[in-house]
Design a protein around this motif. Structure first.
Motif, mmCIF file in Angstrom:
data_model
loop_
_atom_site.group_PDB
_atom_site.id
_atom_site.type_symbol
_atom_site.label_atom_id
_atom_site.label_comp_id
_atom_site.label_asym_id
_atom_site.label_seq_id
_atom_site.Cartn_x
_atom_site.Cartn_y
_atom_site.Cartn_z
ATOM 1 N N LEU A 25 -0.800 22.396 3.054
ATOM 2 C CA LEU A 25 0.186 21.421 3.475
ATOM 3 C C LEU A 25 -0.711 20.539 4.482
ATOM 4 N N ARG A 26 -0.362 19.319 4.869
ATOM 5 C CA ARG A 26 -0.856 18.459 5.814
ATOM 6 C C ARG A 26 0.418 18.344 6.804
ATOM 7 N N LEU A 27 0.194 18.790 8.125
ATOM 8 C CA LEU A 27 1.376 18.771 9.136
ATOM 9 C C LEU A 27 1.028 17.849 10.167
ATOM 10 N N GLY A 28 2.163 17.181 10.740
ATOM 11 C CA GLY A 28 1.956 16.727 12.108
ATOM 12 C C GLY A 28 2.711 17.452 13.079
ATOM 13 N N LEU A 29 1.995 17.579 14.196
ATOM 14 C CA LEU A 29 2.774 18.252 15.272
ATOM 15 C C LEU A 29 3.775 17.351 16.060
ATOM 16 N N LEU A 30 4.873 18.259 16.260
ATOM 17 C CA LEU A 30 6.044 17.639 16.930
ATOM 18 C C LEU A 30 5.897 18.020 18.455
ATOM 19 N N THR A 31 6.312 17.197 19.208
ATOM 20 C CA THR A 31 6.568 17.548 20.796
ATOM 21 C C THR A 31 7.794 18.383 20.896
ATOM 22 N N LYS A 32 7.945 18.900 22.185
ATOM 23 C CA LYS A 32 9.121 19.763 22.362
ATOM 24 C C LYS A 32 10.378 18.784 22.463
ATOM 25 N N THR A 33 10.365 17.472 22.257
ATOM 26 C CA THR A 33 11.545 16.725 22.182
ATOM 27 C C THR A 33 11.772 16.245 20.743
ATOM 28 N N GLY A 34 10.781 16.728 19.764
ATOM 29 C CA GLY A 34 10.878 16.523 18.472
ATOM 30 C C GLY A 34 10.336 15.034 17.792
ATOM 31 N N GLU A 35 9.532 14.669 18.957
ATOM 32 C CA GLU A 35 8.697 13.422 18.508
ATOM 33 C C GLU A 35 7.553 13.875 17.961
ATOM 34 N N PRO A 36 6.928 12.977 16.914
ATOM 35 C CA PRO A 36 5.670 13.054 16.441
ATOM 36 C C PRO A 36 4.349 12.925 17.140
ATOM 37 N N TRP A 37 3.760 13.793 17.256
ATOM 38 C CA TRP A 37 2.375 13.987 18.195
ATOM 39 C C TRP A 37 1.389 12.632 17.486
ATOM 40 N N ALA A 38 0.708 11.907 18.290
ATOM 41 C CA ALA A 38 -0.135 10.713 17.804
ATOM 42 C C ALA A 38 -1.251 11.138 17.351
ATOM 43 N N GLY A 39 -1.772 12.357 17.357
ATOM 44 C CA GLY A 39 -2.989 12.824 17.098
ATOM 45 C C GLY A 39 -3.456 13.012 15.438
ATOM 46 N N GLU A 40 -4.346 13.449 14.985
ATOM 47 C CA GLU A 40 -4.796 13.425 13.501
ATOM 48 C C GLU A 40 -4.025 14.545 13.030
ATOM 49 N N PRO A 41 -3.549 14.603 11.532
ATOM 50 C CA PRO A 41 -2.890 15.451 10.930
ATOM 51 C C PRO A 41 -3.635 16.714 10.816
ATOM 52 N N LEU A 42 -3.024 17.884 10.615
ATOM 53 C CA LEU A 42 -3.426 19.274 10.735
ATOM 54 C C LEU A 42 -3.318 19.859 9.417
ATOM 55 N N GLU A 43 -4.487 20.404 8.645
ATOM 56 C CA GLU A 43 -4.609 20.968 7.525
ATOM 57 C C GLU A 43 -4.002 22.368 7.738
ATOM 58 N N ALA A 44 -3.246 22.733 6.554
ATOM 59 C CA ALA A 44 -2.621 24.171 6.758
ATOM 60 C C ALA A 44 -2.741 24.719 5.241
ATOM 61 N N ILE A 45 -2.506 26.221 5.449
ATOM 62 C CA ILE A 45 -2.535 26.895 4.014
ATOM 63 C C ILE A 45 -1.283 27.905 4.235
ATOM 64 N N TRP A 46 -0.421 28.135 3.173
ATOM 65 C CA TRP A 46 0.707 29.202 3.287
ATOM 66 C C TRP A 46 0.546 29.845 2.079
ATOM 67 N N PHE A 47 0.376 31.143 2.393
ATOM 68 C CA PHE A 47 0.014 32.160 0.908
ATOM 69 C C PHE A 47 1.665 32.638 0.840
ATOM 70 N N ASN A 48 1.814 32.991 -0.420
ATOM 71 C CA ASN A 48 3.148 33.434 -0.727
ATOM 72 C C ASN A 48 4.438 32.700 0.083
ATOM 73 N N ALA A 49 4.171 31.154 -0.081
ATOM 74 C CA ALA A 49 5.076 30.252 0.287
ATOM 75 C C ALA A 49 6.421 30.275 -0.582
#
Length: 529
Positions: A466-490
């Motif tokens: 996955l490539r993820l965008g962090l959301l703030t507590k209010t649900g707004e997208p964070w302006a930083g770089e996307p985050l790479e992620a892996i989900w086993f047995n997704a």
């Protein structure tokens, strides 16, 4: 320990053949290799034997001793001393038989003793008269401490001799300790840390280094997770599908070419194990889902299938335990005797499996053909037509022993260490955590945050990148770089907005370290604490 080390030194001085009786899991294999290599350096004539799990079952037994005597008498080299590692504390009858045949036995084991102790020298931290403070030491740790004791006696009795080196065996101790899922008390953490330090410097048996290469892992950057998720599964595959001797010979091999060939054979066995495990785990997950739908209040699972592989049931139990958060026993027919079932269990905090099996045995003597294990993992054998009886007695034992089971978490409950701020989601944080020794009883931190899925790509065996965008507590997208992620047995499909539990990981696939989130669960479907 003192008496045992003196008897071993006597065997070395007398040139008595020593046979180490090991076990077919990673702890038993590393303990066997550690003790044999160390004793040979000290001048011992030392060999090993590991029981065939399908034909002889676990540990020291009369049948194993009979085979050993038959083989060694043909060559006129019967053992003068048998030393068990990671087994033997409940081998009362086997030790008695060995003594009747003129054999001496030293038991080194870290499992809980039964009502009676073998009539021989016994090194076990759970002895009632043992003052050793670290009761959760692994079998390989005990084997290493026996080596230290023998080496100390050698130095005292032969002060002019050059002391043999054994610290290069610490990487084996580290792997067996991590793989056996023993609680990482201060002593175990110290052993693992010192093993990793030497491994990163290349101070390790050639066979272990060859296994790292075959697994595509860099030994110079080794962390504890490499043992648990890459190297130990390769070693265990030999014990699960064939026999563990291949793995032990690989760990002991001094020739680089032969070590590399054996490591590659272990890698191929592990690939075969993965294929079998994937298919049978899917069956078990579907089966357990139906069982919990019918009895949603159940706090444990007992599953069985006629086509499952007896060497894989422990992995099936582990998969179900992780999915449902309850103790699980999985059973498969014995390959040698289809009228018997071989079972393996995995537990959760608050449920001591070995104690539960002992209670089952007392509630209905004769129901269990044999059993043993730890708090978190245990095994047993019973007649195929007694599975329903076991299920009832196991339920009864759990209820009796844990009536006030506040320690037993609700099914699916996940504990997290809270949210990370945006600036904490960085490679530096992941590297700092990676450098620590994590394991049973000392789990790595688990974080939670809300994310938006920007891109997803399915991988083999039900994994998702996955490539993820962090959301703030209010649900707004964070302006930083996307985050790479892996989900086993997704799950097959991943929704756009997620509340995830994850760990900070480091991906070195391209040859350099990159931050990678390792997804554990979607918290919208779980209970959270």
């Amino acid at each position: 320990m003192e008496a045992a080390s003196q008897r071993v030194l006597l065997a070395i001085d007398r040139a008595e053949p020593i046979v180490v009786v090991g076990d077919y899991d990673a702890d038993g294999a590393t303990a066997t290799a550690t003790l044999v290599l160390g004793l040979r350096r000290m001048g011992a004539t030392c060999q090993f034997v590991v029981p065939d799990r399908f034909r002889l079952g676990y540990g020291l037994s009369r049948a194993l001793i009979e085979e050993l005597l038959t083989r060694t008498r043909k060559t006129n080299t019967p053992p003068g001393l048998i030393i068990t590692v990671d087994n033997g504390i409940n081998a009362v009858e086997a030790v008695a038989y060995a003594k009747s045949e003129g054999l001496e036995v030293i038991v080194t084991d870290h499992h809980l003793p039964g009502a009676h102790r073998p009539d021989c020298l016994v090194v076990d931290p759970h002895r009632e008269d043992c003052s050793f403070p670290f009761k959760t030491i692994a079998g390989v740790g005990l084997a290493f401490y026996l080596l230290i004791a023998v080496r100390t006696l050698l130095v005292k009795t032969k002060p002019k001799a050059q002391p043999v080196r054994i610290d290069d065996l610490l990487p084996l101790v580290a792997m067996g300790t991590v793989a056996d899922l023993v609680r990482l008390c201060a002593d175990n953490r110290r052993l693992v840390q010192q093993g990793l330090v030497r491994l990163r410097q290349g101070i390790a048996p050639l066979g272990l280094l060859a296994m790292f290469e075959a697994a595509g892992r860099d030994a110079s950057q080794a962390v504890a997770n490499d043992f648990g998720f890459a190297i130990a599964p390769m070693l265990n595959a030999a014990g699960r599908l064939t026999e563990m001797s291949l793995g032990i010979y690989c760990l002991m091999e001094a020739d680089p070419t032969r070590a590399k060939a054996m490591a590659e054979e272990l890698r191929e066995l592990n690939q075969a194990r993965k294929r079998i495990q994937q298919e049978q785990s899917e069956q078990a997950l579907a089966m357990s889902q139906l069982m919990l739908n019918e009895a949603p209040e159940s706090n444990l699972l007992v599953v069985s299938h006629a086509d499952w592989h007896e060497g894989i049931v422990g992995l099936i139990a582990s998969r179900l335990k992780e999915r449902w958060g309850v103790p699980v026993f999985a059973f498969a027919p014995s390959r040698e005797n289809p009228d018997l079932l071989k079972g393996s269990g995995r537990s959760v905090g608050g449920i001591h499996l070995r104690d539960c099996l002992a209670r089952v045995d007392s509630l209905e003597p004769g129901l269990l053909d044999r059993f043993g294990g730890h708090a978190m993992a245990a095994g047993l054998t019973l007649e195929r037509n007694r599975l329903k009886d076991f299920n009832q007695r196991f339920n009864q034992a759990v209820k009796e022993l844990h009536e006030n089971s506040g320690a037993l978490l609700a099914k699916g409950c996940i504990l997290t260490d809270g949210e990370l701020r945006a600036e904490q989601l960085c490679l530096e944080s992941a590297l700092a955590l990676e450098d620590q020794v994590w394991g049973q009883g000392f789990e790595p931190p688990l974080f939670e945050n809300h994310f938006q899925v920007l891109h997803q790509r399915p991988l083999k065996e039900r994994h998702q990148r996955l490539r993820l965008g962090l959301l703030t507590k209010t649900g707004e997208p964070w302006a930083g770089e996307p985050l790479e992620a892996i989900w086993f047995n997704a799950p097959p499909t991943v929704e756009t907005m997620l509340h995830l539990a994850y760990r900070l990981g480091v991906n070195r696939f391209r040859g350099w370290p990159e931050l990678q989130l390792e997804i554990v669960a979607d918290l919208r479907n779980e209970q959270l604490q």
